[in-house]
Structures are given as C-alpha cells and as structure tokens.
Write a protein that holds these residues in place. Structure first.
Motif, PDB file in Angstrom:
ATOM      1  N   ASP A 123      12.255   2.023   8.156  1.00 15.41           N
ATOM      2  CA  ASP A 123      10.920   2.194   8.691  1.00 15.41           C
ATOM      3  C   ASP A 123      10.726   1.583  10.052  1.00 15.41           C
ATOM      4  OD1 ASP A 123       9.765   3.624   6.850  1.00 15.41           O
ATOM      5  OD2 ASP A 123       8.746   1.996   5.835  1.00 15.41           O
ATOM      6  N   PRO A 124      10.113   2.327  10.927  1.00 15.16           N
ATOM      7  CA  PRO A 124       9.596   1.672  12.129  1.00 15.16           C
ATOM      8  C   PRO A 124       8.225   1.118  11.773  1.00 15.16           C
ATOM      9  CG  PRO A 124       9.150   3.988  12.235  1.00 15.16           C
ATOM     10  CD  PRO A 124       9.820   3.739  10.908  1.00 15.16           C
ATOM     11  N   VAL A 125       7.798   0.073  12.399  1.00 17.74           N
ATOM     12  CA  VAL A 125       6.422  -0.364  12.134  1.00 17.74           C
ATOM     13  C   VAL A 125       5.645  -0.416  13.439  1.00 17.74           C
ATOM     14  CG1 VAL A 125       6.706  -1.641  10.014  1.00 17.74           C
ATOM     15  CG2 VAL A 125       7.301  -2.710  12.154  1.00 17.74           C
ATOM     16  N   ASP A 157       0.468   8.505   8.165  1.00 25.25           N
ATOM     17  CA  ASP A 157       1.274   8.655   6.949  1.00 25.25           C
ATOM     18  C   ASP A 157       1.087  10.113   6.526  1.00 25.25           C
ATOM     19  OD1 ASP A 157       2.863   6.844   4.907  1.00 25.25           O
ATOM     20  OD2 ASP A 157       1.630   8.139   3.666  1.00 25.25           O
ATOM     21  N   ARG A 216       6.858   7.297  19.376  1.00 22.93           N
ATOM     22  CA  ARG A 216       6.314   6.899  18.076  1.00 22.93           C
ATOM     23  C   ARG A 216       6.330   8.054  17.061  1.00 22.93           C
ATOM     24  NH1 ARG A 216       5.384   6.618  13.669  1.00 22.93           N
ATOM     25  NH2 ARG A 216       4.016   5.249  12.472  1.00 22.93           N
ATOM     26  N   LYS A 242      -0.288  -4.337   8.529  1.00 24.45           N
ATOM     27  CA  LYS A 242       0.192  -3.084   9.131  1.00 24.45           C
ATOM     28  C   LYS A 242       0.469  -2.081   8.022  1.00 24.45           C
ATOM     29  CE  LYS A 242       1.576  -0.849  12.802  1.00 24.45           C
ATOM     30  NZ  LYS A 242       0.852   0.315  12.230  1.00 24.45           N
ATOM     31  N   GLY A 243       0.019  -0.856   8.254  1.00 26.08           N
ATOM     32  CA  GLY A 243       0.320   0.171   7.259  1.00 26.08           C
ATOM     33  C   GLY A 243      -0.430   1.464   7.512  1.00 26.08           C
ATOM     34  N   GLY A 244       0.050   2.515   6.891  1.00 24.74           N
ATOM     35  CA  GLY A 244      -0.421   3.860   7.175  1.00 24.74           C
ATOM     36  C   GLY A 244      -1.750   4.211   6.521  1.00 24.74           C
ATOM     37  N   MET A 280       4.900  -2.272   2.118  1.00 27.29           N
ATOM     38  CA  MET A 280       4.861  -2.543   3.564  1.00 27.29           C
ATOM     39  C   MET A 280       5.157  -4.022   3.830  1.00 27.29           C
ATOM     40  SD  MET A 280       4.468  -0.012   5.621  1.00 27.29           S
ATOM     41  CE  MET A 280       4.166  -0.960   7.104  1.00 27.29           C
TER      42      MET A 280
HETATM   43  O1  LIG Z   1       3.781   2.285  10.889  1.00 21.21           O
HETATM   44  C1  LIG Z   1       3.039   1.903   9.990  1.00 21.21           C
HETATM   45  O2  LIG Z   1       2.275   0.950  10.119  1.00 21.21           O
HETATM   46  C2  LIG Z   1       2.979   2.633   8.668  1.00 21.21           C
HETATM   47  C3  LIG Z   1       4.282   3.058   8.155  1.00 21.21           C
HETATM   48  C4  LIG Z   1       4.138   3.600   6.773  1.00 21.21           C
HETATM   49  O3  LIG Z   1       3.176   4.235   6.431  1.00 21.21           O
HETATM   50  C5  LIG Z   1       5.180   3.339   5.805  1.00 21.21           C
HETATM   51  O4  LIG Z   1       6.132   2.651   6.158  1.00 21.21           O
HETATM   52  O5  LIG Z   1       5.066   3.773   4.669  1.00 21.21           O
END
Ligand SMILES: O=C(O)CCC(=O)C(=O)O
Ligand SMILES: NC(=O)C1=CN([C@@H]2O[C@H](COP(=O)(O)OP(=O)(O)OC[C@H]3O[C@@H](n4cnc5c(N)ncnc54)[C@H](OP(=O)(O)O)[C@@H]3O)[C@@H](O)[C@H]2O)C=CC1
Length: 461
Positions: A459-461, A251, A294, A173-175, A194
């Motif tokens: 952070d939300p994920v 992001d 979101r 998971k990640g931006g 992340m």
């Molecule tokens: O919600 C996500 O998967 C990405 C969050 C994100 O980019 C970050 O936490 O830096």
C-alpha cells in the motif's frame, strides 16, 4: 520488506530499539512489532517456509512461546460463533481481530522481555498486555445519517461511518469507500488494517477508514456530490477529517472527483482559515494540490511488492519459478483503479495478463491482454465484457492457471472453498484481507503456491 523477513523466510527478526522514549515510544514499538509478527504469520511461504518460533497454533489460552502467554486472546471465538450462527464465515472485523490476537499472542512474551524497565516482571507484563489490548480496539467511530433529496424529489437517509482505529500517531489515514455492502464493522476492520499497514512500513500515521452505504451507480453525479459534501461536513464537525488529524483518500468507488468535493467542502467550512486545508485528503486532482503519481500509486505499490519476491531466486525456487517478470503470466480480479495500474506496471515489466475478471464477467486470452486496449474499451463501453481481443471466461478468475494472481477488488475473495483451487504460484493482493483461513470446520485451507505480499506491504499511503 527484507527487514520484515530478515535474512530469509526462516529468520524472525527482533524489533529494534524504540525510537522514542516513554509510553508513546513503547506503544509505537509494540504496534510495529505486532504488525511485523502478524505480517510474518501471514507471509509464511506455504511450501517449505519456516514456522514462527512461538506457538502460533497453540490452543486458546495456551503457551504463546517463550514464557507463555498469559492472555486468553480471543482466537477461535469468532469462527466458533459464526459456525454456531450457521454462517459460512465470520465477518471482516472478527477476522481482523482474530489475526491480530494471534499476532499479539506470538509477540507478547518477547515484548515483555524487551521492555527496558526496572519494574517487576509482573508489572511489565501487565503494561504490555494493556497496550496490546488497546491496540486491538478501535479508538473512535463516527456514525452519521445523511438526509438527501433525490433528483426524483423523494428523501432518502444514507448511512455513513468514519473509524479512527488508532491515534497513536497523527494524522489518521485511510480511504473513503462507497458501497452498498459496507457496514460499521467493515469500516472498523479496514481502519485497523490501515494502522497495521502503516506500522509495518513505518509511516507515522494512525489507521482510519470511512464507508458510505450506497451503490454509486444508482445515483446521479449531483446526488453523489451532495452526499459526499454532507458526509464531509459531518466528519469535520466531529474531528474526523483535517490535515493534522485525519486525512481521507480514495478507495472503492471513490477517486479524484470525490476527493476534490471533500477538499473543497472542508476548505470552505471548518478549514477556511487553514492554508493547508486541502491536505485533508490525498488522491485529489493535481489542480487542487494533488501530487503526480497518486492515481497509479496503488498499482505501483503492488508492482514493488511483487518485485521483492519475483526477483528473488530463493523465493522463486521455493515455488518452482525462475526469477524475473518476463514470461510470467498473471490474472487480475477487479479492473478498477488498482487493477488497471497494476496491470500496466506488470505489463511494462514484461509479464503477460491472461485473464481479467469483474463483477459482470471475465475475459481470457492466453497470448495476453493489453492494458491500454482494455482500458479504452472499458471507458467506451463501461465494462470489460465483450472486449474483442479476448474470449469470455466462464470460470473463476481466481482459479485461472497462471504464475501470479492479483485480487484487486474486494475483501475475502480467497476462502476455504476456493483456496486449494488457486493455481497461481504467487499471490499478491491489494484488497485488504483477501484470504481468510476459515477454520469453521477445523480445516485450514492451504493454497498450493506461496502466499506472498500481504496488502499492507503493497500500500501507498
Ligand atoms: O491512501 C490511503 O490513505 C488509503 C488507502 C486505503 O484505502 C487502503 O490501504 O486500504
Ligand atoms: N484506490 C486506492 O488508492 C486504493 C485502493 N485500495 C484497495 O484496492 C482494492 C480496489 O480498489 P480500487 O481499485 O480503488 O476500486 P475501484 O472502485 O476503482 O475498482 C474496483 C473494481 O473491482 C471490481 N469489483 C468489485 N467487486 C468485484 C468482485 N466481487 N469481483 C470482481 N471484480 C469486482 C469493480 O467492478 P464494478 O465497477 O463493476 O463494480 C471495479 O472495477 C480495494 O480493496 C481497495 O480497498 C487500497 C489502497 C488504496
């Protein structure tokens, strides 16, 4: 959050029993523990907080606490290298690695002790060391070159990367970031963060991150769509996107629009047989299967992160503030998605935003800036500069006198040059790794307030 801190800032919580058995269970537990330790290190209230029980500041290769640390973690190597190269600071990746190595050095002895196994001590230590080494490295990185025909007719080849730092839990998971200054190392570093963020808050994902090296302001919407779609196809071909494998998100410089291009491209290509194909991204529009809340979730995460401190009498006493949001002032760096929604939530809870800073300028009003009015102004003018209900501010937004500082733009904003000038008592960041403890000249900047709320907690994920 309380679990991370235990009973208070001086309490260092031991990890609970592994929830899973076997190697995967141990690896997960180690990840979570390393992340927690790292969080604890970053979370020390600078004024009056307790120190970790194991020698985090011991020289490289020195004792790591109970039983000592056999690993010569690479702490110090990167800053020394940067200093030698005449650089002011190491890059983001060496910094992340340094923090990570430091956390691991602290955690190692305890982890070996907690390992429930009949194996000889030496083997247990080797096992833990092997896993820690693995955690430090980025598992997979995809590098792509995207040829794009510009509206002008000329061709340009654009660089892009997707890193999957850890696949210990899937999906990754990640931006996805669009930025002219992004590099492969930044992408690896952000992917690693992340993983740690997910482990710390116990959500079952591995860490990932993508970067496309462009300044989106220099491209038309049609060009951006072509780039995004082509990047998606390249990621899909190599297993770097998919609902069960790797889920992208917004992001910097990406949002609902880019996520909808990604979801649409994936569902028309590799995912065409998959009813859940659109789940290859979060942060897509509601009409395409996105979820309510979101867009503002990152700001909400920041609010809740700050709440844990601002409403806690013990912590507020440490920094000489009264608990609660009402009457508190805050300054915000970055008025993008994260900045705007954080400002909205804090405003709703009674705090007052006195300063907002962006790349092209900052504005100040000691009586407060209204988020909706500023949002409307920015939508109309494309900038916060010139906002009629505030004065232009020439200084650094990070150094404005206020109670809470929120860096919500890019990384590495607090440095040894400015950390001591930060006047806010509570700093809660959304930009990954906002503060580097630059030790190039052997000095560690101590900023005068409490360094609360590392990004992964918010952070939300
Ligand atoms: O919600 C996500 O998967 C990405 C969050 C994100 O980019 C970050 O936490 O830096
Ligand atoms: N969006 C999300 O869901 C998530 C975001 N984050 C993190 O939050 C942070 C902000 O991201 P997000 O709000 O989405 O990005 P946006 O692109 O929406 O906004 C970023 C804002 O910061 C401004 N900015 C960029 N560089 C600077 C600088 N040096 N000084 C002051 N302002 C600057 C930009 O100004 P300009 O437009 O003029 O360039 C822009 O207004 C990032 O660190 C990101 O990794 C983390 C998790 C999720």
């Amino acid at each position: 959050m309380q679990r991370l801190l235990g009973a208070g800032p001086r309490h260092w919580e031991a990890v609970g029993a592994a929830r899973r058995s076997g190697r995967a269970g141990l690896r997960l537990r180690l990840l979570a523990e390393a992340g927690r330790r790292k969080a604890a290190l970053l979370w020390q209230p600078v004024n009056g907080g307790g120190a970790p029980p194991t020698g985090s500041d011991a020289p490289e290769g020195g004792s790591g606490g109970k039983g000592g640390c056999a690993l010569g973690w690479r702490r110090g190597k990167h800053v020394a290298a940067a200093a030698q190269a005449g650089l002011d600071a190491p890059g983001l990746l060496p910094m992340v690695e340094t923090f990570c190595a430091r956390a691991m050095r602290v955690a190692e002895a305890d982890l070996v002790q907690q390992l429930r196994s009949a194996r000889p001590a030496k083997e247990k230590r080797q096992w833990v060391q092997g896993i820690l080494e693995t955690i430090q490295r980025c598992s997979h990185v995809l590098e792509v070159s995207i040829p794009v025909k510009r509206d002008s007719g000329h061709w340009e080849v654009i660089e892009g990367w997707r890193a999957q730092h850890s696949q210990h839990l899937l999906p990754c998971k990640g931006g996805v970031r669009f930025s002219e200054s992004i590099s492969i190392d930044d992408v690896k570093a952000l992917a690693a963060l992340m993983t740690y963020k997910c482990a710390v808050v116990d959500v079952p994902f591995g860490g990932a991150m993508a970067g496309v090296k462009i300044d989106p302001k220099k491209y038309s919407e049609g060009e951006l769509e072509k780039i995004t779609r082509q990047f998606t196809v390249e990621m899909a071909k190599k297993g770097f996107i998919g609902p069960g494998t790797d889920v992208a998100a917004p992001d910097i410089n990406t949002g609902e629009k880019e996520m909808s291009w990604i979801a649409d491209t994936y569902s028309r290509t590799l995912g065409y047989k998959d009813i859940n194909a659109h789940a290859c991204v979060t942060g897509k529009p509601i009409s395409q299967g996105g979820i309510h809340g979101r867009v503002s979730a990152t700001g909400r995460g920041l609010l809740h992160g700050i709440e844990n401190y601002i409403n806690n009498t013990l912590y507020m006493n440490l920094v000489g503030l009264s608990p609660g949001f009402p009457g508190k002032t805050f300054a915000l760096q970055g008025f993008g998605n994260t900045g705007l929604h954080t400002m909205r939530y804090l405003h709703r809870h009674g705090a007052c935003c006195v300063c907002v800073g962006e790349v092209d300028g900052a504005i100040y009003n000691s009586s407060g800036i209204h988020p909706k009015e500023l949002q409307d102004y920015k939508m109309e003018h494309g900038t916060i500069v010139g906002f009629p209900k505030a004065e232009p501010y020439e200084g650094s937004v990070l150094e404005v006198p206020c109670d809470i500082l929120i860096p919500a733009a890019i990384e590495k904003q607090l440095t040894k040059e400015n950390a001591h000038r930060v006047q806010a008592k509570v700093r809660s960041a959304k930009n990954a790794l906002p503060c580097r403890r630059a030790r190039i000249n052997g000095s560690c900047p101590r900023y005068r307030g409490a360094e609360f709320g590392p990004p992964y907690i918010n952070d939300p994920v």
